[in-house]
Design an enzyme around this catalytic site. Structure first.
Site, PDB file in Angstrom:
ATOM      1  N   HIS A 183       0.878  -1.189   0.000  1.00 28.08           N
ATOM      2  CA  HIS A 183       0.000   0.000   0.000  1.00 28.08           C
ATOM      3  C   HIS A 183       0.910   1.232   0.000  1.00 28.08           C
ATOM      4  O   HIS A 183       1.750   1.388  -0.898  1.00 28.08           O
ATOM      5  CB  HIS A 183      -0.935  -0.099   1.216  1.00 28.08           C
ATOM      6  CG  HIS A 183      -2.107   0.833   1.235  1.00 28.08           C
ATOM      7  ND1 HIS A 183      -2.381   1.727   0.226  1.00 28.08           N
ATOM      8  CD2 HIS A 183      -3.090   1.023   2.174  1.00 28.08           C
ATOM      9  CE1 HIS A 183      -3.479   2.408   0.530  1.00 28.08           C
ATOM     10  NE2 HIS A 183      -3.929   2.004   1.711  1.00 28.08           N
ATOM     11  N   HIS A 194      -2.177  -2.387  -9.527  1.00 26.48           N
ATOM     12  CA  HIS A 194      -3.179  -1.781  -8.644  1.00 26.48           C
ATOM     13  C   HIS A 194      -4.419  -2.667  -8.691  1.00 26.48           C
ATOM     14  O   HIS A 194      -4.815  -3.106  -9.766  1.00 26.48           O
ATOM     15  CB  HIS A 194      -3.531  -0.368  -9.126  1.00 26.48           C
ATOM     16  CG  HIS A 194      -4.309   0.420  -8.130  1.00 26.48           C
ATOM     17  ND1 HIS A 194      -5.643   0.227  -7.909  1.00 26.48           N
ATOM     18  CD2 HIS A 194      -3.919   1.395  -7.277  1.00 26.48           C
ATOM     19  CE1 HIS A 194      -6.050   1.055  -6.960  1.00 26.48           C
ATOM     20  NE2 HIS A 194      -5.028   1.765  -6.560  1.00 26.48           N
ATOM     21  N   ASP A 225       2.354   5.876  -6.572  1.00 26.46           N
ATOM     22  CA  ASP A 225       3.599   5.831  -5.802  1.00 26.46           C
ATOM     23  C   ASP A 225       4.843   5.834  -6.692  1.00 26.46           C
ATOM     24  O   ASP A 225       5.897   6.321  -6.293  1.00 26.46           O
ATOM     25  CB  ASP A 225       3.619   4.596  -4.886  1.00 26.46           C
ATOM     26  CG  ASP A 225       2.702   4.762  -3.689  1.00 26.46           C
ATOM     27  OD1 ASP A 225       2.414   5.914  -3.312  1.00 26.46           O
ATOM     28  OD2 ASP A 225       2.250   3.733  -3.136  1.00 26.46           O
TER      29      ASP A 225
HETATM   30  C1  LIG Z   1      -1.042   4.392  -3.799  1.00 26.06           C
HETATM   31  C2  LIG Z   1      -1.070   2.909  -3.549  1.00 26.06           C
HETATM   32  O1  LIG Z   1      -1.125   2.462  -2.428  1.00 26.06           O
HETATM   33  S1  LIG Z   1      -1.050   1.971  -4.938  1.00 26.06           S
HETATM   34  C3  LIG Z   1      -0.388   0.390  -4.455  1.00 26.06           C
HETATM   35  C4  LIG Z   1       1.071   0.508  -4.121  1.00 26.06           C
HETATM   36  N1  LIG Z   1       1.652  -0.833  -4.008  1.00 26.06           N
HETATM   37  C5  LIG Z   1       2.605  -1.270  -4.856  1.00 26.06           C
HETATM   38  O2  LIG Z   1       3.050  -0.580  -5.756  1.00 26.06           O
HETATM   39  C6  LIG Z   1       3.124  -2.659  -4.601  1.00 26.06           C
HETATM   40  C7  LIG Z   1       3.318  -3.447  -5.890  1.00 26.06           C
HETATM   41  N2  LIG Z   1       2.038  -3.888  -6.416  1.00 26.06           N
HETATM   42  C8  LIG Z   1       1.414  -4.987  -5.933  1.00 26.06           C
HETATM   43  O3  LIG Z   1       1.933  -5.725  -5.065  1.00 26.06           O
HETATM   44  C9  LIG Z   1       0.014  -5.312  -6.454  1.00 26.06           C
HETATM   45  O4  LIG Z   1      -0.124  -4.858  -7.776  1.00 26.06           O
HETATM   46  C10 LIG Z   1      -1.089  -4.713  -5.565  1.00 26.06           C
HETATM   47  C11 LIG Z   1      -0.860  -5.138  -4.108  1.00 26.06           C
HETATM   48  C12 LIG Z   1      -1.082  -3.201  -5.645  1.00 26.06           C
HETATM   49  C13 LIG Z   1      -2.439  -5.235  -6.036  1.00 26.06           C
HETATM   50  O5  LIG Z   1      -2.472  -6.565  -5.699  1.00 26.06           O
HETATM   51  P1  LIG Z   1      -3.627  -7.591  -6.151  1.00 26.06           P
HETATM   52  O6  LIG Z   1      -4.785  -6.864  -6.674  1.00 26.06           O
HETATM   53  O7  LIG Z   1      -3.846  -8.514  -5.013  1.00 26.06           O
HETATM   54  O8  LIG Z   1      -2.987  -8.351  -7.373  1.00 26.06           O
HETATM   55  P2  LIG Z   1      -2.078  -9.635  -7.316  1.00 26.06           P
HETATM   56  O9  LIG Z   1      -0.954  -9.449  -6.364  1.00 26.06           O
HETATM   57  O10 LIG Z   1      -2.957 -10.831  -7.122  1.00 26.06           O
HETATM   58  O11 LIG Z   1      -1.511  -9.610  -8.792  1.00 26.06           O
HETATM   59  C14 LIG Z   1      -2.140 -10.179  -9.951  1.00 26.06           C
HETATM   60  C15 LIG Z   1      -1.025 -10.668 -10.888  1.00 26.06           C
HETATM   61  O12 LIG Z   1      -0.204  -9.572 -11.290  1.00 26.06           O
HETATM   62  C16 LIG Z   1       1.125  -9.718 -10.797  1.00 26.06           C
HETATM   63  N3  LIG Z   1       1.548  -8.447 -10.242  1.00 26.06           N
HETATM   64  C17 LIG Z   1       0.750  -7.493  -9.692  1.00 26.06           C
HETATM   65  N4  LIG Z   1       1.494  -6.452  -9.318  1.00 26.06           N
HETATM   66  C18 LIG Z   1       2.767  -6.767  -9.612  1.00 26.06           C
HETATM   67  C19 LIG Z   1       3.983  -6.086  -9.457  1.00 26.06           C
HETATM   68  N5  LIG Z   1       4.006  -4.880  -8.895  1.00 26.06           N
HETATM   69  N6  LIG Z   1       5.114  -6.673  -9.868  1.00 26.06           N
HETATM   70  C20 LIG Z   1       5.083  -7.892 -10.447  1.00 26.06           C
HETATM   71  N7  LIG Z   1       3.955  -8.583 -10.635  1.00 26.06           N
HETATM   72  C21 LIG Z   1       2.818  -8.040 -10.213  1.00 26.06           C
HETATM   73  C22 LIG Z   1       1.029 -10.776  -9.700  1.00 26.06           C
HETATM   74  O13 LIG Z   1       2.236 -11.464  -9.513  1.00 26.06           O
HETATM   75  C23 LIG Z   1      -0.071 -11.649 -10.219  1.00 26.06           C
HETATM   76  O14 LIG Z   1       0.458 -12.448 -11.239  1.00 26.06           O
HETATM   77  P3  LIG Z   1       0.011 -13.994 -11.402  1.00 26.06           P
HETATM   78  O15 LIG Z   1      -1.472 -13.919 -11.703  1.00 26.06           O
HETATM   79  O16 LIG Z   1       0.847 -14.464 -12.512  1.00 26.06           O
HETATM   80  O17 LIG Z   1       0.280 -14.626 -10.079  1.00 26.06           O
HETATM   81  O1  LIG Z   2      -6.760   2.367  -3.933  1.00 26.79           O
HETATM   82  C1  LIG Z   2      -5.886   1.619  -3.449  1.00 26.79           C
HETATM   83  O2  LIG Z   2      -6.069   0.393  -3.225  1.00 26.79           O
HETATM   84  C2  LIG Z   2      -4.546   2.139  -3.110  1.00 26.79           C
HETATM   85  C3  LIG Z   2      -4.339   3.517  -3.625  1.00 26.79           C
HETATM   86  O3  LIG Z   2      -4.067   3.721  -4.783  1.00 26.79           O
HETATM   87  C4  LIG Z   2      -4.548   4.619  -2.698  1.00 26.79           C
HETATM   88  O4  LIG Z   2      -4.891   4.409  -1.526  1.00 26.79           O
HETATM   89  O5  LIG Z   2      -4.369   5.790  -3.112  1.00 26.79           O
END
Ligand SMILES: CC(=O)SCCNC(=O)CCNC(=O)[C@H](O)C(C)(C)COP(=O)(O)OP(=O)(O)OC[C@H]1O[C@@H](n2cnc3c(N)ncnc32)[C@H](O)[C@@H]1OP(=O)(O)O
Ligand SMILES: O=C([O-])CC(=O)C(=O)O
Length: 376
Positions: free
Chosen positions: A223, A262, A314
């Site tokens: 997050h 996301h 981010d």
């Molecule tokens: C402002 C914010 O808070 S925005 C979020 C900030 N967080 C990040 O940038 C962390 C990196 N991103 C992630 O971990 C994820 O994309 C999340 C947590 C944001 C969303 O997670 P979820 O919706 O649960 O998606 P999930 O993790 O199941 O991913 C789906 C698929 O995409 C892949 N994937 C998703 N994000 C990424 C990533 N950043 N890098 C590599 N692979 C990824 C997963 O490995 C998965 O692949 P698979 O189906 O082959 O196993």
């Molecule tokens: O919407 C989300 O899951 C995370 C995000 O981008 C935020 O909190 O700004």
């Protein structure tokens, strides 16, 4: 008999609340805030317009805006004892943990703590909006053995926040871009931290408790913690070529790349990231150093080609904060400070129309017959 509902891991796609505050309209690519698109608002409005919009459901007149800013200034100071508490924390404490402690401690200073009425909750939201930037900036300073920087009330809200962190008054372009980043972080429907705050509020717990829980949620790297992780990754690489290699290595070892993907936007670029990408270009041009911009652009190409993934906010907020000269450990606390208004608005809404959150489980453990004693 138990009512059957579908199980969705991570509550993906589940509707958790009815709200008038915001909605991610992925079909029309809009982040709807009280009916307006946040991306369009980021062109001509400032953070304090969004604060008023979220807490009053409309835009302020210029007089209302002036009064709101004065209300915030009257709330800037934090009790001396809170700074003393922060000074007692171990040196290695992360500023998000300092922030969590500071917000939690504020509860004890609220003489109306058990009053959750709309009026008192909104007043409390302004108390928090006034004090959180001070706690963010000065918990970082205290933990780093730096002098506390008291608020400078002749600056704008965002300029004062920047000033308390860095000890410097921002230039006009730095102030504008910092304010725009706060606006973009202000509210985003139902991320994990907002859900956390609403779950806590639904027990009739108070705003401080709900926000304390939300800090813990936002700290995680999946997050808000991702903005700091992005910056460490860019610094580790140090050049365009090495960044491309680093991303490929991480993907080959099945690591998640911070700043990409996301839950809601997965196959599209987060529209807020595009605004921060433009801001990064502007900052890089003004400082005559485009390395971070070139690295980020190259990273985008690698991630789209290799994984079909796009940047979230981010990814571009991190290098923007770096170019603004902000310390990396404070990126996630800044995100939280900006989100304070969204979180407060959600808690106000939850308290105004509450039902306790209490979901069920799919039990996948064993069942034992208590009449059959297991042998030792
Ligand atoms: C402002 C914010 O808070 S925005 C979020 C900030 N967080 C990040 O940038 C962390 C990196 N991103 C992630 O971990 C994820 O994309 C999340 C947590 C944001 C969303 O997670 P979820 O919706 O649960 O998606 P999930 O993790 O199941 O991913 C789906 C698929 O995409 C892949 N994937 C998703 N994000 C990424 C990533 N950043 N890098 C590599 N692979 C990824 C997963 O490995 C998965 O692949 P698979 O189906 O082959 O196993
Ligand atoms: O919407 C989300 O899951 C995370 C995000 O981008 C935020 O909190 O700004």
């Amino acid at each position: 008999m138990t009512r059957q509902v579908n199980y969705s891991p991570g509550l993906d796609g589940v509707i958790a609340a009815e709200t008038k505050l915001s909605f991610l309209d992925t079909i029309h690519s809009e982040i709807v805030i009280q009916g307006y698109d946040l991306i369009r608002l980021s062109e001509n409005n400032d953070y304090l317009d969004i604060v008023f919009l979220l807490l009053h459901e409309r835009f302020p007149s210029s007089e209302e805006k002036r009064i709101q800013e004065q209300t915030l200034k009257d709330e800037y100071d934090v009790p001396e004892d809170i700074l003393k508490i922060l000074k007692l924390l171990p040196e290695k404490t992360h500023p998000m943990d300092g922030l969590r402690t500071g917000i939690s401690a504020l509860a004890g200073y609220d003489a109306q703590i058990n009053d959750r009425s709309l009026t008192v909750n909104k007043k409390r939201a302004y108390t928090l909006l006034g004090k959180v930037p001070n706690i963010v900036a000065n918990s970082y300073r205290v933990l780093n053995k730096q002098d506390v920087v008291p608020p400078k009330k002749d600056l704008s809200y965002s300029a004062n926040f920047y000033y308390m962190i860095t000890g410097k008054v921002p230039s006009a372009i730095e102030e504008k871009i910092f304010d725009q980043s706060l606006l973009l972080y202000s509210e985003h429907e139902m991320p994990n931290s907002t859900f956390t705050a609403r779950v806590i509020a639904s027990t009739q717990s108070d705003l401080y408790g709900a926000l304390t829980g939300a800090v813990a949620s936002l700290k995680g790297s999946l997050h808000g913690g991702a903005n700091e992780a992005v910056m460490y990754m860019l610094l580790e690489a140090g050049s365009v070529e090495k960044f491309k290699q680093l991303l490929k290595q991480k993907l080959a070892s099945k690591e998640k790349i911070m700043g990409f993907g996301h839950r809601v936007y997965m196959k599209k670029m987060d529209p807020r990231a595009l605004i921060m990408k433009k801001a990064l270009k502007q900052l890089c041009d003004s400082k005559g150093d485009d390395l971070l911009y070139k690295m980020c652009e190259a990273g985008e190409v690698v991630m789209e080609r290799e994984k079909g993934l796009y940047p979230n906010l981010d990814y571009y907020a991190a290098p923007v904060y770096y170019m603004l000269g902000l310390p990396i450990e404070i990126y996630t606390p800044i995100f939280f400070s900006a989100r304070t208004v969204g979180l407060c608005a959600h808690v106000v809404e939850q308290h105004a129309n509450n039902r306790l959150f209490r979901p069920r489980v799919n039990y996948i453990g064993e069942r034992h017959n208590p009449n059959v004693l297991s042998k030792p």
